[in-house]
Design an enzyme around this catalytic site. Sequence first.
Site, mmCIF file in Angstrom:
data_model
loop_
_atom_site.group_PDB
_atom_site.id
_atom_site.type_symbol
_atom_site.label_atom_id
_atom_site.label_comp_id
_atom_site.label_asym_id
_atom_site.label_seq_id
_atom_site.Cartn_x
_atom_site.Cartn_y
_atom_site.Cartn_z
ATOM 1 N N ASP A 1 -14.574 0.151 -9.550
ATOM 2 C CA ASP A 1 -13.982 -0.316 -8.295
ATOM 3 C C ASP A 1 -13.302 -1.672 -8.492
ATOM 4 O O ASP A 1 -13.900 -2.608 -9.030
ATOM 5 C CB ASP A 1 -15.071 -0.445 -7.229
ATOM 6 N N HIS A 5 -12.700 4.161 0.144
ATOM 7 C CA HIS A 5 -11.842 3.178 0.804
ATOM 8 C C HIS A 5 -10.387 3.640 0.850
ATOM 9 O O HIS A 5 -9.653 3.237 1.767
ATOM 10 C CB HIS A 5 -11.977 1.818 0.122
#
Length: 372
Positions: free
Chosen positions: A67, A141
């Site tokens: 990430d 996300h």
Amino acid sequence: MAIKAMALLSIGCLSVPAQPQKEGGLSGRRDSLKPIVVQGCPPTFVSAPGRRIVAGHGSIDVSLVGDLHGDIAQARSALEMAGVLDPADNNLWIGGETVLVQLGDVLDRGEDEIAILSLLRSLSIQAKQEGGAIFQINGNHESMNVEGDFRYVTPEGFDECMDFLEYLDGCDSKWENAFIGWAKASEIGKEKRRKSRSHWSAFDLMKRQKAVSARSFLLKPGGPLACELARHPVVLQIDDWVFCHGGLLPHHVVYGIERMNKEVSRWMSGIVHEDSEIPFVATRGYDSVVWNRLYSSDSEQIGYSSQQISVIVQETLHAIGAKTIVVGHTPQLSGANCKYNDSVWRIDVGMSSGVLNKAPEVMRKCLCQIIL
């Protein structure tokens, strides 16, 4: 930087030195390797014979990065550590035939989200010319933003959307040129964005509304940035390794990996009817591919025993003919690690300044070892 390695035929982990790479990447063995073969649109099954896999979050690499959450400085550090980005020219691919996999969650929590996507796209074009490749995975996300859920967007992230649209207009609305060039161009406007942070006061609602509108335009289903995300899968299998953001479960395999990838891609592209449901199995719910934490959290935190999770892992891997799953999603406070008889690798280390600001880690897979 911690460097760890695991012999694939053993259970334990031991420390090994990192192998230096020569200038110009790893193209010396190009003629000896078979080409990378990709099946599916977006990519779902990949054959990358002879490559070694490097993940962050005499050898050709396949690299994996966890990430990134809008932190381009940390992203570049991870890519340099993987040996694919030139430290002297931080937009130049030097990875030769390396295959790079990014595990999702580029968006939210930082100020350079579009710049990171731009950098990865530019490097992807360069990698392909050298016989390498870059694959990106969509995380929770990414799907949240396409849904219009902006709760984790920073003020600077909204500002970047406004600046990018101005830059796009200056490029005569030629999307490809603007998107690929933004990684370099954004550096010029970043200082201006930092100096104008005070405009996010309660008294400047018009500017805030403009910024939200800019992001909505870019990321709504069918929007230009959403269509960029639609290029990427939620699950990717390279040889006998599987990559996803949250985790792949047996019922996902039954539903169909390629089916999930296509459904998410069509939704992000705006191809499906407005009344159609958001792809639930892949992107919605606690046990969806992008949201579930069964593999990335410690078993005592989620109400399952290690033995129960290990059985689920093996059932999943057996169903798709794979040996290992690599996931991101949940920051590992002790660094990237392996679990469940080395069948699951957890590579999100919270490197973004918007998360834990931890030092980047890079994972490499080869025939004999994995280096983190």
